[in-house]
Design an enzyme around this catalytic site. Structure first.
Site, PDB file in Angstrom:
ATOM      1  N   CYS A 259       6.105  -6.666  12.550  1.00  0.00           N
ATOM      2  CA  CYS A 259       7.339  -7.547  12.736  1.00  0.00           C
ATOM      3  C   CYS A 259       7.751  -7.053  14.205  1.00  0.00           C
ATOM      4  CB  CYS A 259       8.307  -7.359  11.709  1.00  0.00           C
ATOM      5  SG  CYS A 259       7.740  -7.926  10.356  1.00  0.00           S
ATOM      6  N   HIS A 338       6.199   4.694  18.330  1.00  0.00           N
ATOM      7  CA  HIS A 338       5.097   4.810  17.413  1.00  0.00           C
ATOM      8  C   HIS A 338       4.737   5.880  16.524  1.00  0.00           C
ATOM      9  CE1 HIS A 338       1.520   3.356  15.526  1.00  0.00           C
ATOM     10  NE2 HIS A 338       1.360   2.276  16.447  1.00  0.00           N
ATOM     11  N   HIS A 433      26.088  -7.168  22.197  1.00  0.00           N
ATOM     12  CA  HIS A 433      25.668  -8.097  21.477  1.00  0.00           C
ATOM     13  C   HIS A 433      24.449  -7.380  20.650  1.00  0.00           C
ATOM     14  CE1 HIS A 433      27.936 -11.264  22.679  1.00  0.00           C
ATOM     15  NE2 HIS A 433      27.611 -11.193  23.690  1.00  0.00           N
ATOM     16  N   HIS A 437      16.377  -6.668  13.819  1.00  0.00           N
ATOM     17  CA  HIS A 437      15.322  -7.543  12.895  1.00  0.00           C
ATOM     18  C   HIS A 437      15.841  -7.663  11.682  1.00  0.00           C
ATOM     19  CE1 HIS A 437      11.864  -8.867  11.299  1.00  0.00           C
ATOM     20  NE2 HIS A 437      11.404  -7.573  10.507  1.00  0.00           N
ATOM     21  N   HIS A 466      19.856 -15.300   6.057  1.00  0.00           N
ATOM     22  CA  HIS A 466      20.425 -16.240   5.620  1.00  0.00           C
ATOM     23  C   HIS A 466      19.675 -17.504   5.633  1.00  0.00           C
ATOM     24  CE1 HIS A 466      23.148 -19.404   3.635  1.00  0.00           C
ATOM     25  NE2 HIS A 466      23.108 -18.372   2.482  1.00  0.00           N
ATOM     26  N   ASN A 470      13.118 -14.063   6.644  1.00  0.00           N
ATOM     27  CA  ASN A 470      12.289 -13.004   7.731  1.00  0.00           C
ATOM     28  C   ASN A 470      11.184 -13.677   8.495  1.00  0.00           C
ATOM     29  OD1 ASN A 470      10.998 -11.072   8.986  1.00  0.00           O
ATOM     30  ND2 ASN A 470      11.030  -9.598   7.395  1.00  0.00           N
TER      31      ASN A 470
END
Length: 536
Positions: A259, A338, A433, A437, A466, A470
């Site tokens: 993702c 990572h 802002h 994720h 909502h 995802n």
């Protein structure tokens, strides 16, 4: 490693009135135990702080020396009157013309080398997020009913998915390929995968080209990321073929990176633009949901079914200086972390077959803990690059205090000093802002608690979860589209996009708004933005 009890949270769940058994007719309750993110801001690894300051110094050393030279020159010139300065310059030019010309040549050469070697600014011209048609819209109740009718799941698996959906934070207007669960056969085929990929990618790109009025042949760099579905020819080749792009385009296809691959794709596009001046780059981030739809009984592999939904984003980047006035954002920082060297991190989200031979994503119970460690490393490196000096000073002072005095206090029995926690930096002073994720409701709750963010800071992430679920690597762009649809992005605002995924990886993008981005006419939130925010 954190204490096992510290990584668990409990919740009392009302299970309603018991219909049968010895407790029939009475209310029943159960205690739900969940793993949560560790308090990663309370245990900072010093090496990641050093890495952040190393990045800061590398980028700031030139800017630090220029004001010093200007100060010295100003002090020298300031000691002379205007007449003395003019007379000195005239005499030097008159009697030592060769020296003056040499100085001017060296000055011009140095200035030219500086500007030519300086990395070009990367501008975000515009972006688009694909919204499927209403034919793909499925509510939570419809999801469970379609899954039941497909005959692929037993009652235990259906009940488990129903419970997950109920507490997921996902609404009733998300999009999935209905054929995946409506058919009793195997729909996770190459044909279905290509059909879904074509629909979402071409939909997002059509909108992007229309909004920016850029021809596909003008694009010099194309980067596509999709973790699960990687056909031959590649997805990037599908796009080039569909839009008949030019033959010398630099195209890249990123697969299996989870993702957070959207940030990696932006990083790759930035590097390509730095070495190819006056060019456009398009970054397409998506996930083909249907190709990895799990139809077995392993509950750890059923979880992705409940969260992942259709979605795609397309971003147009430019390094052309003349695009300064039309760009929406300028890229400030990219920080990638990572943790794949650790075996637990490597296997925490793992694609494999279950005992029945069904393919799916297996989600480890240690995901929260592993994610917390990756987040800690990432934001600790990012902090020195973005935090105000006052925040950095307080954070560094308490960190040094713990580093040098905690060991001595523990040896002398000084419990107060040893218990002193580091100052938690206020990231709200670094960013206006936040686009975190939208993995799940529980993950967003823990991130909000650990980073001490307000409900307003988390609004874009919660509402995206909502409304769209995802959507994997494109999730952070649906959130930025939400902020624009709410007309909240003003000139100079800083936006933090934070994503994490399998591997395990955690990556950050920092943008600065070039102008006030008023409510766009083309947005995936067009017909629903007035209903948000909602409480759930």
């Amino acid at each position: 490693m954190a204490n096992e009890q510290d990584l668990l949270s409990t919740e009392i769940v009302n299970r309603g009135i018991e219909s049968s058994g010895p407790n029939a007719g009475s209310l029943t309750f159960s205690v739900r135990v969940r793993r949560r993110l560790p308090d990663f801001l309370q245990s900072v690894n010093l090496k990641y702080v050093k890495l952040g300051y190393h990045y800061l110094i590398n980028h700031a050393i030139c800017l630090a020396t220029v004001p010093l030279l200007v100060l010295v020159f100003s002090a020298e010139v300031g000691s002379l009157s205007r007449e003395e300065l003019w007379r000195k310059l005239w005499e030097d030019a008159r009697y030592d013309l060769a020296s003056v010309l040499s100085f001017l040549a060296v000055f011009v050469f140095t200035l030219s080398v500086y500007f030519m070697s300086r990395p070009r600014s990367i501008y975000l011209i515009d972006f688009s997020c694909f919204r499927p048609s209403d034919d793909f819209k499925v509510s939570k109740e419809e999801f469970v009913e379609l899954a039941r009718k497909s005959g692929k799941f037993d009652e235990g698996s259906l009940e488990f998915q129903k419970r997950i959906l109920h507490s997921s934070g996902i609404g009733d207007e998300t999009y999935i390929p209905k054929s995946v669960i409506a058919s009793a056969g195997n729909c996770a085929t190459m044909k279905e995968g290509r059909t879904e990929a074509s629909a979402v990618m071409f939909g997002a790109l059509d909108e992007l080209f229309e909004k920016t009025r850029i021809r596909p042949k003008d694009v010099g760099v194309l980067v596509v990321n999709c973790s699960i579905f990687n056909p031959t020819p590649s997805l990037s080749a599908m796009i080039i073929n569909h839009y008949k792009m030019r033959g010398n385009i630099l195209s890249y296809n990123l697969g299996g990176m989870g993702c957070s691959a959207g940030v990696i794709a932006i990083d790759l596009a930035r590097d390509m633009l730095q070495s190819n001046p006056s060019n456009y780059a398009v970054v397409v981030s998506t996930e083909v949901v249907g190709y990895n739809w799990y139809q077995g009984r392993d509950r750890s592999m059923l979880i992705p079914n409940c969260f992942f939904r259709m979605g795609c984003s397309a971003v147009l980047l430019s390094n052309r200086r003349r695009d300064y006035y039309r760009a929406k954002y300028r890229l400030e920082h990219i920080v990638r972390t990572h943790k794949g060297a650790d075996d637990r991190s490597f296997r925490c989200v793992y694609q494999e077959e279950d005992e029945q031979g069904f393919k799916g994503l297996k989600v480890s119970k240690d995901l929260m803990e592993i994610g917390g460690e990756a987040l800690k490393a990432n934001i600790t490196t990012l902090g020195p690059l973005v935090l105000p000096f006052s925040e950095q000073l307080l954070f560094f002072a308490t960190l040094v205090w713990r580093q040098f005095f905690s060991s001595s206090s523990s040896s002398s029995g000084g419990g107060v000093l040893n218990a002193k926690k580091p100052y938690i930096p206020d990231y709200k002073q670094a960013f206006e802002h936040f686009c975190v994720h939208a993995a799940s409701k529980d993950v967003l709750n823990e991130l909000q608690r650990n980073l001490e963010l307000s409900e307003s800071n988390m609004e874009a992430s919660r509402m995206t979860l909502h409304r769209f679920g995802n959507t994997s690597s494109s999730s952070i762009w649906y959130q930025l589209a939400y902020l624009e649809a709410k007309d909240r992005v003003k000139s100079g605002d800083r936006i933090w996009q934070l994503a994490f995924g399998s591997g395990f990886k955690c990556n950050s993008l920092v943008w600065r708004s070039m102008r006030r981005n008023r409510k766009p006419t083309r947005t995936p939130w067009l017909d629903s933005i007035d209903r948000y925010p909602v409480q759930f």
